[in-house]
Write an enzyme that holds these catalytic residues in place. Structure first.
Site, PDB file in Angstrom:
ATOM      1  N   PRO A   1      50.655  61.370 -10.630  1.00 23.67           N
ATOM      2  CA  PRO A   1      49.252  61.370  -9.555  1.00 23.67           C
ATOM      3  C   PRO A   1      49.321  61.940  -8.370  1.00 23.67           C
ATOM      4  O   PRO A   1      50.371  62.076  -7.824  1.00 23.67           O
ATOM      5  CB  PRO A   1      49.054  59.662  -9.442  1.00 23.67           C
ATOM      6  CG  PRO A   1      50.228  58.947  -9.967  1.00 23.67           C
ATOM      7  CD  PRO A   1      51.248  59.726 -10.605  1.00 23.67           C
ATOM      8  N   ASP A   2      48.235  62.547  -8.246  1.00 19.92           N
ATOM      9  CA  ASP A   2      47.941  63.222  -7.032  1.00 19.92           C
ATOM     10  C   ASP A   2      47.971  62.335  -5.761  1.00 19.92           C
ATOM     11  O   ASP A   2      47.477  61.145  -5.851  1.00 19.92           O
ATOM     12  CB  ASP A   2      46.731  64.149  -7.047  1.00 19.92           C
ATOM     13  CG  ASP A   2      46.612  65.126  -5.920  1.00 19.92           C
ATOM     14  OD1 ASP A   2      47.316  65.126  -4.984  1.00 19.92           O
ATOM     15  OD2 ASP A   2      45.620  65.677  -5.857  1.00 19.92           O
ATOM     16  N   PHE A   3      48.301  62.901  -4.499  1.00 13.56           N
ATOM     17  CA  PHE A   3      48.173  61.775  -3.550  1.00 13.56           C
ATOM     18  C   PHE A   3      46.894  61.849  -2.722  1.00 13.56           C
ATOM     19  O   PHE A   3      46.307  60.902  -2.520  1.00 13.56           O
ATOM     20  CB  PHE A   3      49.369  62.260  -2.341  1.00 13.56           C
ATOM     21  CG  PHE A   3      50.368  61.598  -2.635  1.00 13.56           C
ATOM     22  CD1 PHE A   3      51.000  60.605  -2.227  1.00 13.56           C
ATOM     23  CD2 PHE A   3      51.066  62.470  -3.665  1.00 13.56           C
ATOM     24  CE1 PHE A   3      52.291  60.077  -2.707  1.00 13.56           C
ATOM     25  CE2 PHE A   3      52.393  62.241  -3.905  1.00 13.56           C
ATOM     26  CZ  PHE A   3      53.094  60.832  -3.438  1.00 13.56           C
ATOM     27  N   ARG A   4      46.277  63.212  -2.534  1.00 13.15           N
ATOM     28  CA  ARG A   4      45.024  63.283  -1.862  1.00 13.15           C
ATOM     29  C   ARG A   4      43.867  63.677  -2.569  1.00 13.15           C
ATOM     30  O   ARG A   4      42.774  63.677  -2.027  1.00 13.15           O
ATOM     31  CB  ARG A   4      45.355  64.244  -0.797  1.00 13.15           C
ATOM     32  CG  ARG A   4      46.055  63.673   0.270  1.00 13.15           C
ATOM     33  CD  ARG A   4      46.534  64.913   1.485  1.00 13.15           C
ATOM     34  NE  ARG A   4      47.363  64.179   2.511  1.00 13.15           N
ATOM     35  CZ  ARG A   4      48.602  63.931   2.392  1.00 13.15           C
ATOM     36  NH1 ARG A   4      49.526  64.397   1.416  1.00 13.15           N
ATOM     37  NH2 ARG A   4      49.366  63.375   3.316  1.00 13.15           N
TER      38      ARG A   4
ATOM     39  N   ASN B   1      56.127  68.645  -2.671  1.00 10.84           N
ATOM     40  CA  ASN B   1      56.389  67.571  -3.625  1.00 10.84           C
ATOM     41  C   ASN B   1      57.639  66.677  -3.268  1.00 10.84           C
ATOM     42  O   ASN B   1      58.696  67.323  -3.060  1.00 10.84           O
ATOM     43  CB  ASN B   1      56.223  68.002  -5.208  1.00 10.84           C
ATOM     44  CG  ASN B   1      54.989  68.481  -5.629  1.00 10.84           C
ATOM     45  OD1 ASN B   1      54.089  68.633  -4.981  1.00 10.84           O
ATOM     46  ND2 ASN B   1      54.989  69.733  -6.229  1.00 10.84           N
TER      47      ASN B   1
ATOM     48  N   ASP C   1      58.904  64.440  -5.647  1.00  7.61           N
ATOM     49  CA  ASP C   1      59.380  63.855  -7.037  1.00  7.61           C
ATOM     50  C   ASP C   1      60.811  64.256  -7.500  1.00  7.61           C
ATOM     51  O   ASP C   1      61.293  63.829  -8.503  1.00  7.61           O
ATOM     52  CB  ASP C   1      58.275  63.997  -7.947  1.00  7.61           C
ATOM     53  CG  ASP C   1      57.662  65.567  -8.216  1.00  7.61           C
ATOM     54  OD1 ASP C   1      58.612  66.463  -8.127  1.00  7.61           O
ATOM     55  OD2 ASP C   1      56.480  65.820  -8.352  1.00  7.61           O
TER      56      ASP C   1
ATOM     57  N   HIS D   1      58.829  67.818   2.485  1.00 12.90           N
ATOM     58  CA  HIS D   1      58.457  66.372   2.725  1.00 12.90           C
ATOM     59  C   HIS D   1      59.714  65.238   2.102  1.00 12.90           C
ATOM     60  O   HIS D   1      59.464  64.248   1.838  1.00 12.90           O
ATOM     61  CB  HIS D   1      57.091  66.178   2.122  1.00 12.90           C
ATOM     62  CG  HIS D   1      56.258  66.596   2.741  1.00 12.90           C
ATOM     63  ND1 HIS D   1      54.845  67.037   2.269  1.00 12.90           N
ATOM     64  CD2 HIS D   1      55.919  67.006   4.149  1.00 12.90           C
ATOM     65  CE1 HIS D   1      54.171  67.700   2.961  1.00 12.90           C
ATOM     66  NE2 HIS D   1      54.692  67.952   4.067  1.00 12.90           N
TER      67      HIS D   1
END
Ligand SMILES: [Zn+2]
Length: 247
Positions: A29-32, A98, A100, A115
């Site tokens: 899933p995307d964050f924003r 990302n 992940d 990040h």
């Protein structure tokens, strides 16, 4: 897309900068985005460091789908295309927003995760290091399980940069050096709105490099780009075909 492939083929040091779009292709899933994780105010707190230290089970409950999806979450077409380009000598490195760890798992190197990433975890108490797969094994597939250190009983935290933590200095300075020395930076699946990471791709322009952007939706840097397209899957297919023919 042929123009972009020609640019990559002609580049001496092509570098790739990736964002959420690359991971959403793998079902993360995307964050924003419109249906992003951060729409759930509860989930938005999962990356707060104070909360993690007070109650790590909150993070590990929320992170199961997002970070530890395991076998369901595999490197996708863009991750694979960048590894193929690397083998063909046409990927000098990956900078990613990302968390992940999928570029690392796919085999790209070097990867600068600005990040942080879940590729490695460290014990909050003694600093012991574990890989993503080792943490999955420790958690044993139990929903919300908190992985604890066998040496000291401390809790493992992924090397994701949480709110309240400094950005990973080594990854960030590595990314700045890589982009600054690239003659081409290709942005893939980032809308380039999250700073300071968004300041990295245009660093190549200072030394005469070119910027290319493949992202669904506008970015603030579109005006600086020599190439602009929307479709990441089309990019992945064209890049993989090029790499297969030139690998
Ligand atoms: Zn420990």
């Amino acid at each position: 897309m042929k123009k972009l492939i020609d640019m990559i083929a002609a580049a001496r040091k092509p570098v790739f900068f990736t964002g959420a779009g690359v991971s959403t292709l793998c079902g993360i899933p995307d964050f924003r985005g419109p249906s992003g994780v951060y729409r759930d105010p509860d989930a938005a707190r999962m990356f707060e460091i104070d909360l993690f230290d007070a109650d790590p089970s909150f993070f590990y409950r929320k992170a199961d789908a997002l970070v530890y999806g395991g076998d369901d979450v595999k490197p996708g077409p863009v991750h694979e295309a960048l590894v193929a380009l690397q083998r063909a000598g046409k990927c000098a490195g990956v900078v990613t927003q990302n968390i992940d760890g999928l570029h690392e798992r796919a085999g790209s190197s070097p990867v600068f995760a600005v990040h942080g990433s879940a590729a490695l975890h460290h014990c909050r108490r003694c600093g012991d290091e574990k890989t993503y797969d080792e943490i999955r094994a420790i958690r044993g597939g139990v929903p919300g399980a908190v992985p604890r250190c066998a040496r000291c009983g401390g809790v493992y935290k992924p090397d994701i940069t949480f709110f309240g933590e400094a950005l990973p200095e080594k990854a960030f300075s590595g990314a700045v050096a890589l982009a600054g020395s690239a003659d081409l930076v290709v942005v893939l699946g980032s809308s380039l709105v999250v700073h300071p990471a968004a300041a990295i791709p245009p660093l190549c322009l200072r030394s005469g490099g070119a910027l290319a952007i493949v992202n669904r939706g506008e970015t603030p840097l579109d005006g600086l780009a020599s190439f602009r397209a929307d479709d990441l899957e089309e990019f992945a297919a064209a890049a993989s075909a090029f790499a297969a023919a030139n690998g």
